[in-house]
Design a protein around this motif. Structure first.
Motif, PDB file in Angstrom:
ATOM      1  N   LEU A 248       1.090  -1.149   0.138  1.00  0.00           N
ATOM      2  CA  LEU A 248       0.233   0.092   0.440  1.00  0.00           C
ATOM      3  C   LEU A 248       0.908   1.458  -0.157  1.00  0.00           C
ATOM      4  N   ALA A 249       1.875   1.218   1.106  1.00  0.00           N
ATOM      5  CA  ALA A 249       2.888   2.561   0.841  1.00  0.00           C
ATOM      6  C   ALA A 249       2.760   2.600  -0.248  1.00  0.00           C
ATOM      7  N   PHE A 250       4.103   1.619  -1.066  1.00  0.00           N
ATOM      8  CA  PHE A 250       4.050   2.196  -2.459  1.00  0.00           C
ATOM      9  C   PHE A 250       2.990   2.370  -3.225  1.00  0.00           C
ATOM     10  N   ASN A 251       1.844   1.586  -3.490  1.00  0.00           N
ATOM     11  CA  ASN A 251       0.962   2.143  -4.121  1.00  0.00           C
ATOM     12  C   ASN A 251       0.502   3.657  -4.306  1.00  0.00           C
ATOM     13  N   LEU A 252      -0.117   3.226  -3.009  1.00  0.00           N
ATOM     14  CA  LEU A 252      -0.235   4.863  -2.733  1.00  0.00           C
ATOM     15  C   LEU A 252       1.003   6.853  -2.622  1.00  0.00           C
ATOM     16  N   THR A 253       1.844   5.804  -2.084  1.00  0.00           N
ATOM     17  CA  THR A 253       2.557   7.030  -2.853  1.00  0.00           C
ATOM     18  C   THR A 253       2.870   6.876  -4.490  1.00  0.00           C
ATOM     19  N   GLY A 254       2.805   5.876  -5.363  1.00  0.00           N
ATOM     20  CA  GLY A 254       2.455   6.156  -6.649  1.00  0.00           C
ATOM     21  C   GLY A 254       2.167   6.794  -7.240  1.00  0.00           C
ATOM     22  N   GLU A 255       0.120   7.116  -6.255  1.00  0.00           N
ATOM     23  CA  GLU A 255      -0.794   7.269  -7.201  1.00  0.00           C
ATOM     24  C   GLU A 255      -0.294   9.128  -6.965  1.00  0.00           C
ATOM     25  N   ALA A 256      -0.476   8.947  -5.573  1.00  0.00           N
ATOM     26  CA  ALA A 256       0.217  10.942  -5.289  1.00  0.00           C
ATOM     27  C   ALA A 256       1.000  10.983  -6.457  1.00  0.00           C
ATOM     28  N   PHE A 257       2.035  11.036  -6.617  1.00  0.00           N
ATOM     29  CA  PHE A 257       2.849  11.244  -7.684  1.00  0.00           C
ATOM     30  C   PHE A 257       1.937  11.470  -8.715  1.00  0.00           C
ATOM     31  N   ALA A 258       1.172  10.525  -9.281  1.00  0.00           N
ATOM     32  CA  ALA A 258       0.712  10.055 -10.370  1.00  0.00           C
ATOM     33  C   ALA A 258      -0.075  11.458 -11.093  1.00  0.00           C
ATOM     34  N   ALA A 259      -0.758  12.040  -9.619  1.00  0.00           N
ATOM     35  CA  ALA A 259      -1.821  12.824  -9.555  1.00  0.00           C
ATOM     36  C   ALA A 259      -1.704  13.976  -9.289  1.00  0.00           C
ATOM     37  N   ALA A 260      -0.179  14.491  -8.874  1.00  0.00           N
ATOM     38  CA  ALA A 260       0.460  15.566  -8.697  1.00  0.00           C
ATOM     39  C   ALA A 260       0.266  16.923  -9.374  1.00  0.00           C
ATOM     40  N   PRO A 261       1.043  16.318 -10.491  1.00  0.00           N
ATOM     41  CA  PRO A 261       1.153  17.864 -11.620  1.00  0.00           C
ATOM     42  C   PRO A 261       0.007  17.835 -12.120  1.00  0.00           C
ATOM     43  N   GLY A 262       0.195  19.185 -12.831  1.00  0.00           N
ATOM     44  CA  GLY A 262      -1.678  19.992 -12.806  1.00  0.00           C
ATOM     45  C   GLY A 262      -2.616  20.154 -12.215  1.00  0.00           C
ATOM     46  N   ARG A 263      -1.927  20.146 -11.262  1.00  0.00           N
ATOM     47  CA  ARG A 263      -3.099  20.492  -9.614  1.00  0.00           C
ATOM     48  C   ARG A 263      -2.462  22.368  -9.007  1.00  0.00           C
ATOM     49  N   VAL A 264      -4.136  23.014  -9.647  1.00  0.00           N
ATOM     50  CA  VAL A 264      -3.786  24.820  -9.679  1.00  0.00           C
ATOM     51  C   VAL A 264      -5.234  24.993  -8.408  1.00  0.00           C
ATOM     52  N   ARG A 265      -4.287  26.252  -7.434  1.00  0.00           N
ATOM     53  CA  ARG A 265      -5.218  26.660  -6.962  1.00  0.00           C
ATOM     54  C   ARG A 265      -7.024  26.756  -6.827  1.00  0.00           C
ATOM     55  N   PRO A 266      -7.559  26.382  -6.462  1.00  0.00           N
ATOM     56  CA  PRO A 266      -8.963  26.467  -7.276  1.00  0.00           C
ATOM     57  C   PRO A 266      -9.522  28.280  -6.604  1.00  0.00           C
ATOM     58  N   LEU A 267     -10.272  29.393  -7.820  1.00  0.00           N
ATOM     59  CA  LEU A 267     -10.794  30.192  -7.584  1.00  0.00           C
ATOM     60  C   LEU A 267     -11.604  30.297  -6.523  1.00  0.00           C
ATOM     61  N   GLY A 268     -11.212  31.487  -5.725  1.00  0.00           N
ATOM     62  CA  GLY A 268     -12.776  31.516  -4.591  1.00  0.00           C
ATOM     63  C   GLY A 268     -14.254  32.296  -5.990  1.00  0.00           C
ATOM     64  N   PRO A 269     -15.274  32.089  -4.873  1.00  0.00           N
ATOM     65  CA  PRO A 269     -16.355  31.663  -5.793  1.00  0.00           C
ATOM     66  C   PRO A 269     -16.442  33.117  -6.086  1.00  0.00           C
ATOM     67  N   ALA A 270     -17.626  33.352  -7.304  1.00  0.00           N
ATOM     68  CA  ALA A 270     -17.603  35.035  -7.733  1.00  0.00           C
ATOM     69  C   ALA A 270     -18.262  36.043  -7.079  1.00  0.00           C
ATOM     70  N   ARG A 271     -17.722  37.180  -7.509  1.00  0.00           N
ATOM     71  CA  ARG A 271     -18.579  38.298  -6.977  1.00  0.00           C
ATOM     72  C   ARG A 271     -19.904  38.250  -6.805  1.00  0.00           C
ATOM     73  N   GLY A 272     -19.699  37.378  -8.152  1.00  0.00           N
ATOM     74  CA  GLY A 272     -21.793  38.063  -8.282  1.00  0.00           C
ATOM     75  C   GLY A 272     -21.652  39.319  -9.068  1.00  0.00           C
TER      76      GLY A 272
END
Lengths: 589, 244
Positions: A248-272
């Motif tokens: 599990l330790a190996f697989n979860l770490t691998g998964e985390a690496f695989a999902a890591a790139p391309g993550r950006v901070r989401p925007l806050g809600p629209a001001r309306g």
């Protein structure tokens, strides 16, 4: 990082710690023979019991971690290295031999992995080294296949061709250009594979083919514990749990690496919407203060206001990053969260909701290769529009699709409608795309760089078709293009965008000679045509386009503008009388 | 200063003929424009000259001798897509240094890289940047500097401005003209844009369906086209409204 990644890394840290220090910390405890406690069950002293010599099994499981992990890593390393060599064969030994090796690998991939492991284990003989070699070799074909695919993708890149032309040797190309660019997915895959290899090893030792006494790994401990499974189940389950946790330790770490790139901070809600404004009467498209923000935050469009009149053709010109395509997508209602679209109003043909695409609004995209689904025939793809929006039956919708293909001057429309997109040329696909827009009764056609991917001769035909469609249907056109000459040819009025704002709005006929904004003038001057003076260098715009992550407070063009002063850099000029520039008085028309 | 000449060059992939008996000469110190639509074989002709496409017939000669297609080529190529022509994980300096014909000590290498960057109007400080920090136009200039680093006799420029914004295209075209003037390079300039070719090339050849249908001095070919296809291309390049 997501909780999965944290758990994986934490677990891996624990496993590595135990593997590194287990034999030091618990080594003595694991070898102490306690003759009074042979094959004992769990107790406070021995948490999961003792073996047939009375040795503490929990300590033995902890100590076995090092050998188990090392063997798994060694086998993974063998698979990886062999896989890279085999997978990179086309780069290393040339196309013909490479193809032979690739075929051989493809055959090997088809064999069940376990069969290969057992075959190699018998070949190399029992014992830890034989098992490592067997598992390593058996895992190599899968890595080779992956590596081959990754290498093939990178080899197509022009920098590899450039390196070859520059005389860089094959091995250096592999080491310097190919491997660094495929390392990420390979590492992720190797991490995950290590988890599987751990399990395979435990299996081999369990079958008696792996580690031999007096050495022991988790598989060997399981095998020893199996005899008493009905009496003391934990003796066999304990090492089993260790295998599961480490895997599990190996697989979860691998998964985390695989999902890591391309993550950006989401925007806050629209001001309306701060203000709701009424659409300009009589306009097919009316947009007021359109703002589009992408995660980052990237302010792609920073307050754009314009209208398109009934039957009018309006061009939107600008360079890449100016926000022209994003404006078009926002008009078409094709932007979805996480992209944030705000406007005081954005009204197409009197409607504000986003269901207008396919009925009163048609869109033509830049790339005719990707705008059709390659797996479906062209006719049904057109027909789908009418079946969905007008509730037509399959037969009537198809008949209309054929009729529309005829309307966009595709010859033999009955036969063509039954063909797949790949059987169409680029120009024909773009016509069919326009035909798809005509399935409804569009009041507005949004065309985003419709001719950029086409040859000049075909470009002409598509532009003529758009003009003809407008004449026949009375639809308005919003044409997005980087090409000043295309826009002047087709449009009545032109909006020039720079860094997410409209900097000038003028009649298309005035673009070449009577533009007032310094950017518009520079843009027009920079394009050579068949009358350009050959004795003088082309006009260029100094400096770089604005980084949309950090749009300046003042005029965005100021850093590149020969007329700019401190006032320009501090205060953004509003769009007044068709031009957004403090210095219009100084521009001689 | 060398002459690159194609003699009856054919390229076939299986039954598919891309180039059919193409003869073309790039004279010493001259720029020859090659125009045609996509799929007509323009890029294949350039790729064949550097050994990236298999020549199935004819010869490609540099000063009368076959162009070597192993090791460092005396003919260098610059590619269309500025985002794929530089290794994203190598700095500008490393990419250029790789093409240098001999191993230089560090100081001399840095000086040479600075000299090449200056040739393409880039600051020497750019040498430490990764391509990700450069704009498309800057990348294309680095690609040119890399091609120049290999001390080529001839440069093949394959649609080098078509992926660039118009404001950047002008700077690259000016650079091409400067380089011909200052370095006397022979160049094959491939483009689908007649106005661009007219601006940089002395001679122009029109390629259609794998065959050259017309060639000659640029002013003559574009001013007084003799082949129907050339007239067709020219008509398409003129503004729509002026025709009707």
């Amino acid at each position: 990082m997501r909780p999965v990644g944290v758990a994986g890394l934490g677990l891996l840290g624990a496993v590595v710690f135990v593997a590194a220090f287990g034999p030091v910390l618990w080594g003595d405890q694991a070898t102490v023979v306690d003759t009074g406690n042979l094959l004992a069950g769990p107790s406070a002293q021995h948490w999961i019991g003792t073996d047939n010599l009375g040795r503490d099994l929990f300590a033995r499981v902890l100590v076995a971690a090092r050998l188990s992990i090392l063997l798994a890593l060694a086998a993974t390393a063998i698979s990886l290295v062999l896989g890279i060599v085999l997978g990179a064969a086309p780069v290393l030994v040339g196309r013909r031999t490479g193809r032979f090796i690739t075929s051989a690998v493809n055959v090997l991939v088809a064999f069940p992995g376990l069969l290969l492991v057992l075959f190699f284990a018998v070949v190399f003989g029992v014992g830890a080294r034989g098992a490592a070699l067997a598992v390593g070799l058996a895992g190599a074909p899968a890595f080779a296949r992956l590596c081959h695919t990754l290498v093939a993708a990178v080899s197509e890149r022009d920098y590899i061709a450039a390196a070859r032309i520059a005389g860089v040797s094959r091995i250096r190309i592999l080491l310097r250009h190919v491997l660094p660019n495929i390392a990420e997915p390979l590492v992720v895959n190797a991490t995950m594979a290590a988890g599987g290899v751990l399990l395979t090893f435990a299996g081999l030792s369990f079958l008696g083919l792996g580690v031999q006494a007096p050495d022991y790994d988790w598989g060997k401990l399981m095998q020893d514990g199996l005899n008493g499974i009905y009496v003391h189940p934990l003796a066999a389950l304990g090492p089993g749990i260790a295998v599961v946790l480490a895997g599990l330790a190996f697989n979860l770490t691998g998964e985390a690496f695989a999902a890591a790139p391309g993550r950006v901070r989401p925007l806050g809600p629209a001001r309306g919407p701060s203000v709701r404004t009424a659409p300009v009467p009589g306009a097919v498209l009316s947009v007021d203060d359109l703002r589009v923000t992408m995660p980052g935050p990237v302010h792609a469009v920073r307050g754009v206001t314009f209208t398109v009149g009934e039957g009018e053709a309006v061009g939107l010109v600008g360079e890449s990053g100016s926000g022209k395509s994003v404006t078009a997508l926002a008009v078409a209602g094709l932007l979805e969260p996480p992209v944030r679209v705000e406007a005081n109003h954005l009204v197409v043909a009197g409607e504000e909701d986003h269901r207008r695409l396919g009925t009163s609004l048609a869109v033509v995209f830049q790339d005719p290769m990707t705008s059709f689904n390659p797996a479906h025939r062209v006719g049904p793809q057109l027909a789908e529009v009418s079946r969905f929006h007008q509730g037509m039956s399959r037969r009537t919708a198809f008949a209309r699709a054929v009729d529309r293909l005829r309307a966009v001057r595709i010859r033999e429309p009955e036969r063509r409608a039954r063909q797949y997109p790949f059987e169409f040329s680029g120009g024909m696909r773009q016509r069919a795309m326009i035909g798809m827009g005509l399935m409804g009764n569009p009041r507005l056609i949004v065309a985003d760089e419709p001719t950029t991917a086409l040859d000049v001769t075909v470009q002409r035909q598509v532009l003529e078709l758009l003009a003809e469609v407008r004449r026949e249907t009375g639809a308005a056109l919003l044409l997005i293009s980087h090409d000043v000459s295309v826009v002047t040819d087709v449009c009545d009025r032109v909006l020039v965008m720079y860094a997410g704002r409209v900097v000038e709005e003028l009649p298309a006929g005035d673009l070449r000679a009577r533009a007032r904004h310094p950017y518009t003038r520079a843009l027009v001057a920079a394009v050579p045509d068949l009358e350009t003076d050959l004795d003088r260098p082309l006009a260029v715009i100094p400096g770089l386009p604005v980084d949309p992550m950090s749009a300046p407070a003042g005029c965005a063009f100021a850093p590149r503008c020969p007329l700019a002063d401190d006032h320009c850099r501090a205060v953004a000029p509003p769009l007044l009388a068709g031009v957004a520039c403090h210095k219009t008085a100084e521009v001689r028309v | 200063m060398s002459v690159l000449s194609f003699h009856e060059v054919s390229v076939r992939y299986g039954a598919h003929t891309v180039l059919n008996g193409v003869s073309l000469e790039v004279p010493a110190g001259r720029t020859v424009g090659l125009v045609g639509e996509s799929g007509c074989g323009k890029s294949t002709l350039a790729r064949a000259a550097v050994g990236l496409a298999p020549v199935t017939g004819g010869h490609i000669l540099l000063d009368g001798r076959p162009v070597p297609n192993r090791g460092r080529r005396p003919v260098q190529m610059v590619f269309q897509d500025p985002y794929s022509s530089l290794d994203p994980r190598m700095t500008v300096g490393e990419s250029i240094a790789e093409a240098l014909p001999e191993r230089l000590p560090k100081k001399a290498r840095q000086a040479e890289i600075a000299r090449l960057l200056a040739l393409v109007h880039l600051d020497a400080a750019r040498a430490g940047d990764l391509p990700g920090r450069l704009s498309g136009g800057q990348r294309q200039r680095v690609a040119l500097a890399r091609a120049l680093a290999a001390r080529p006799e001839v440069i093949l420029a394959d649609e080098i401005t078509s992926a660039l914004d118009v404001s950047v295209q002008g700077a690259v075209l000016n650079l091409i003209r400067d380089m011909r003037r200052d370095l006397g390079l022979s160049m094959l300039f491939i483009s689908h844009d007649l106005a661009v070719v007219r601006y940089v090339a002395d001679h122009v050849a029109v390629l259609h369906d794998g065959e050259i249908v017309e060639q000659g001095p640029t002013a003559r070919v574009l001013g007084d086209p003799r082949h129907d296809y050339t007239r067709h291309l020219l008509a398409a390049a003129l503004p729509l409204k002026e025709q009707t």
